[in-house]
Every structure is written in structure tokens, then in C-alpha cells.
Design a protein around this motif. Structure first.
Motif, PDB file in Angstrom:
ATOM      1  N   ALA A   1       0.829  -1.207   0.000  1.00  0.00           N
ATOM      2  CA  ALA A   1       0.000   0.000   0.000  1.00  0.00           C
ATOM      3  C   ALA A   1       0.865   1.259   0.000  1.00  0.00           C
ATOM      4  N   GLU A   2       1.933   1.263   0.790  1.00  0.00           N
ATOM      5  CA  GLU A   2       2.812   2.431   0.817  1.00  0.00           C
ATOM      6  C   GLU A   2       3.516   2.627  -0.521  1.00  0.00           C
ATOM      7  N   ARG A   3       3.976   1.506  -1.133  1.00  0.00           N
ATOM      8  CA  ARG A   3       4.653   1.609  -2.420  1.00  0.00           C
ATOM      9  C   ARG A   3       3.729   2.129  -3.507  1.00  0.00           C
ATOM     10  N   SER A   4       2.449   1.911  -3.381  1.00  0.00           N
ATOM     11  CA  SER A   4       1.498   2.398  -4.391  1.00  0.00           C
ATOM     12  C   SER A   4       1.173   3.876  -4.222  1.00  0.00           C
ATOM     13  N   GLY A   5       1.604   4.465  -3.097  1.00  0.00           N
ATOM     14  CA  GLY A   5       1.344   5.885  -2.885  1.00  0.00           C
ATOM     15  C   GLY A   5       0.089   6.181  -2.096  1.00  0.00           C
TER      16      GLY A   5
END
Length: 511
Positions: free
Chosen positions: A452-456
Motif C-alpha cells: 500500500a505504501e509503495r502504491s502511494g
């Protein structure tokens, strides 16, 4: 202007271009000492049947730059000291300019990241400050920074030869921090410098900065172009040159020269916590603005009426295109040039006016440099297929008075173990306070390092659509993620505080 002068805490940067260095044959190496590593095998020692590798000959830098004294002598007479007097506001910093931002947490120098000359909001009476500038036209036109002269009641320009002339503001553009002054009185025989081509600069080219740091007139510093097209998050059209030429308070508005004696930038900002990091407005942008600033005193920009974001590899995969650069249309406002041209959400704009679009901000800059009413051809990918559109641009409204966003509300819901998300149903109270949709899956927590964090995705965002299906509750998003193939890039449409819609590509959890 008599009396004590307060030095303007402003940054100066000058970029120098185009120093060619001829390659010469390297002198023979000295014999290795006992402490040196063994020499590499000679070409004669190469295995039979193989060609010896050719090593590139490094350039001989010994004669690259013997002296910049002739350059300095040819241009320094046109670099001026700009002294301003401003009526003190009742409280707070100077208004109406994006160049006063920051504070103790700003990376650009604490409470005065871009060198506003007047930093003490409690001082009573008129205040004085110093900046730099340069003459570009024998009629008495002087270029400087907007933040140097904003709110000035009196402006005095001082030349290196001792001449002093009053000046008035002819035109300003706060969004790029550019200002044009008109000198008053006797303007015959003024020295001038020429605006050059900043696009021709290369990283590593020599640059020279001349200005008035701390009131020390005609100070010269030498450096290189450290980077180009820097976005330092101070305005919608950031496209700065970065240089390591020494810059100090008082240099704002001064010229950045290439080795041909042409101005390739206006020194504008410094990084307060760093040494040798300064920024200049590129001359190519300044030349685009000058006609309007001289004629109208302000800049009127073209406008499409869309919200965009950068195209990433993940989003490209989710949208069915392999192109690596572009701007994704996330919203099309009704009744705008974009709507009339037929643009739709999820369109990927890859070229505008025949020039490649590398990012959302690049599209914004391209559109803003066009005159309202002009036609702008657009190359667009829609559903994986290329199409050509044409938009007739409108006039860009004033979009810069945005209130600061409040932090999202906290929720104690545990994060999703597989994608790193905590979700809840949308709270109507938060909807009203943050200008968010009344329905959707509210992101309440994101695990660091997760998918989720990597997707922004960020806390406070609201997912309103997933894989083309509407999301009205947290369970709707959970169901879509469960149905997705393991590792699939799931396209999400999210609303962020303030009402904007953006896209995110979230990798579905592995089974």
C-alpha cells in the motif's frame, strides 16, 4: 535612500555554459612503486584471438579555465544593486508571494527559505533591504526577483560606477519569481547584458554568479551547473537550474552567466541547511514571460481544466500502455477547454504542441506558456490506443490561495496484514471538513514498506473506485482485492483532502 541598510537574506545562483575541453594524449605513467597495485596487462598480453579493449582517453583539464577575468570585466557593469523600502505590514511576512514559505522545518533555510529581505514581522515603520538585478535593455529595463521588490514603496538601483537611479515595477510574476523594473531619469549609455539559452546548458558546464551578497557589490563566484529542471515545491511551474556557485544573502535577482557572457538564469533560492546548493530561474522561461511583463505588467497563462498525475510503470500496466512517460488525466472539469476537446479521465497525454510530455508538471508548464485562446494539439492514449485531440486553451484562474490541509483523523483499526492497509467506512463529518466524498473506503493507516505504501496510498485518502467498480464501503474494496489475481495491479481511483481525484495502482495480495 540614506540610513542603515538591512541586507536582503536572499539566494543567488549563476549558471555558466559550454566550456569545451580538447582531449590530449595522456603523458606516460610513472613506474609503479612497491606500494602500488600491479599494472593492468598490456594489449600484447591479451589472450590470442581477442582484440585488446580500448580505454577512453580522459580529457586534459589543466587548461580548461585559466581565468574568468575577461568575462567578468565584460559584464559586471550591467549588474546592479537593488535597494528597496517597504511599508511594514501590520503582522506576518510579506503577502502575495509563494517565495516566503517555509519555517523552521523548511529545507530551504528556516523562516526565510528564498531570501525575503524583510523577515521581522514585529519591526515598525518602513523597512529596507538589498537584492541584485541586471540591465537587459538600454531603455532602462532591469530584471530581478519578484520577492526582492514585492510591496516596495521605493526602489533605488545602484550601478558599479556609482550612478544611482530610482526605478518602478513594470511587471511581476510571483509564480516564477520574476520582476521587470523600469529605471527613471537619465538612462543614456547604460551597460546591458544579453539573455542566453538555458536549454543549451549541460550538467557540469561552468557558470559565474555576480551580485551583491551582504551588500558587497560586484562579488563574483564560479561553479558548475549541478542539475537542471529541479522541482523544489515552491510553485506550479518549478523548473530551476541548480548550481554550486557560491551564493549568499543579497544575491537574489542577480544574473547567472555562461562562459559566453550570456545570462542563463536569475538567482532565486538557496538551501539553508546545505552549502553550495542554489537555484536559478532559467533564462528560456524568462524570455517567454518578458513580452507580457513589459506590455501588461503581469502574465496571463493558458488553461486546460484538468487534474493530472505522473504516469508510472505500474499505472501504465494497469491502463494498458507500455509508454514510460506522460501525464494521466484524473479529472476533467465541466465546461472547460479539456472537456470541449474530448479529454476523459484515465487518458494519458504523452505530447502537447508536438513536444513530449514527461510528467504532470511538465504538461502544466507547457500549457501555461501558451496564450489563452491558442490551439494546443494533444497526443493521447485511451484504452491503450493512440489518438490525436486539439484543445483551444482558456485563461488560467488564480489557483494558488489554497488552505493548508489538515491531518487526517486517526482510527485504531489494525492494518490489513497482506497489503498494509487499515480501512473504515467514510465518516460524513470528515467529508464536510476535508471536502471528501460522503461514501467510500477511508484509508486510516498504511504500514511502512508495504504494498500500500509503495502504491502511494496515504492515510486520509478515500478509495471511491477499484477495477472500474464503485467503492461505497470498506468491504467493497476488500472484496475487489480478494477477487483480483495474486500480484495483479489493481487500478484505484482515490479522493484526497481538498477534493482532488487521483489514481493509484495497488498490487493485489498473494494467496
Amino acid at each position: 535612500m540614506k540610513g542603515s541598510r538591512r541586507v536582503v537574506a536572499v539566494g543567488l545562483v549563476l549558471t555558466l555554459a559550454g566550456c569545451r575541453r580538447e582531449q590530449e594524449e595522456a603523458p606516460p605513467a610513472p613506474p609503479p612503486s612497491a606500494q602500488q597495485e600491479p599494472a593492468a596487462p598490456s594489449p600484447e598480453a591479451a589472450p590470442e584471438g581477442t582484440a585488446p579493449a580500448k580505454q577512453p582517453m580522459p580529457p586534459d583539464m589543466r587548461g580548461a579555465l585559466a581565468s574568468i577575468a575577461p568575462l567578468v570585466e565584460s559584464v559586471k557593469s550591467a549588474v546592479v544593486n537593488v535597494e528597496v523600502r517597504e511599508a511594514s505590514p501590520a503582522r506576518g511576512p510579506r503577502r502575495g508571494s509563494p517565495w516566503n514559505g517555509g519555517g523552521p522545518g523548511s529545507p530551504f533555510g528556516g523562516g526565510m527559505p528564498f531570501g525575503s529581505p524583510f523577515e521581522d514581522p514585529r519591526e515598525e515603520g518602513p523597512r529596507q533591504g538589498l537584492g541584485s538585478g541586471f540591465v537587459i535593455d538600454a531603455r532602462g529595463l532591469v530584471l530581478t526577483n519578484n520577492h526582492v521588490v514585492a510591496d516596495a514603496t521605493e526602489i533605488r538601483v545602484q550601478f558599479p560606477d556609482g550612478r544611482e537611479l530610482d526605478a518602478k515595477v513594470l511587471g511581476t510574476d510571483p509564480l516564477t519569481d520574476v520582476a521587470v523594473l523600469q529605471l527613471k531619469g537619465e538612462v543614456k549609455g547604460l551597460p546591458v547584458v544579453k539573455l542566453g539559452d538555458s536549454d543549451a546548458l549541460r550538467v557540469g558546464d561552468w557558470v559565474v554568479a555576480i551580485g551583491n551578497p551582504f551588500g558587497l557589490a560586484s562579488s563574483v563566484s564560479l561553479g558548475i551547473v549541478s542539475a537542471k529542471a529541479r522541482d523544489i515545491q515552491v510553485g506550479p511551474f518549478d523548473d530551476f537550474l541548480q548550481t554550486d556557485a557560491a551564493i549568499n544573502p543579497g544575491n537574489s535577482g542577480g544574473p547567472l552567466f555562461n562562459l559566453h557572457g550570456e545570462v542563463v538564469g536569475i538567482n532565486t533560492a538557496i538551501v539553508g541547511q546545505g552549502s553550495g546548493i542554489g537555484f536559478a530561474v532559467p533564462s528560456t522561461l524568462v524570455k517567454e514571460l518578458l513580452p507580457q511583463l513589459e506590455k501588461d505588467g503581469a502574465v496571463t497563462r493558458g488553461w486546460l481544466g484538468v487534474a493530472v498525475q505522473d504516469l508510472t510503470a505500474d499505472l501504465g500496466s494497469a491502463l494498458g500502455v507500455s509508454k514510460g512517460e506522460g501525464a494521466i488525466v484524473t479529472e476533467v472539469n465541466e465546461g472547460t477547454p479539456a472537456a470541449e476537446a474530448g479529454l476523459k479521465p484515465d487518458d494519458i497525454i504523452v505530447a502537447a504542441g508536438g513536444r513530449p510530455v514527461t510528467s504532470g508538471r511538465a504538461l502544466t508548464r507547457t500549457v501555461a506558456l501558451k496564450a489563452p485562446g491558442s490551439e494546443l494539439p494533444l497526443t493521447v492514449y485511451r484504452g491503450g490506443k493512440k489518438t490525436e485531440l486539439k484543445a483551444k486553451l482558456g485563461t488560467r484562474p488564480d489557483l494558488e490561495g489554497v488552505a493548508s490541509r489538515k491531518p487526517p483523523e486517526e482510527h485504531a483499526e489494525p492494518p490489513h496484514q497482506r497489503v498494509g492497509l487499515s480501512l473504515s467506512d467514510m465518516d460524513p463529518r470528515l467529508s464536510r471538513a476535508q471536502e471528501l466524498p460522503r461514501a467510500g473506503a477511508l484509508v486510516t493507516d498504511v504500514v511502512p514498506g508495504s504494498s500500500a505504501e509503495r502504491s502511494g496510498l496515504l492515510p486520509g485518502m478515500v478509495v471511491v473506485e477499484a477495477r472500474g467498480q464503485p467503492v461505497r464501503r470498506a468491504t467493497d474494496l476488500a472484496r475487489v482485492l480478494k477477487e483480483a489475481e495474486p500480484g495483479e495491479s489493481v487500478l484505484l481511483r482515490v479522493a484526497v483532502p481538498g477534493g482532488r481525484r487521483e489514481l493509484r495502482a495497488l498490487t493485489a495480495p498473494e494467496s
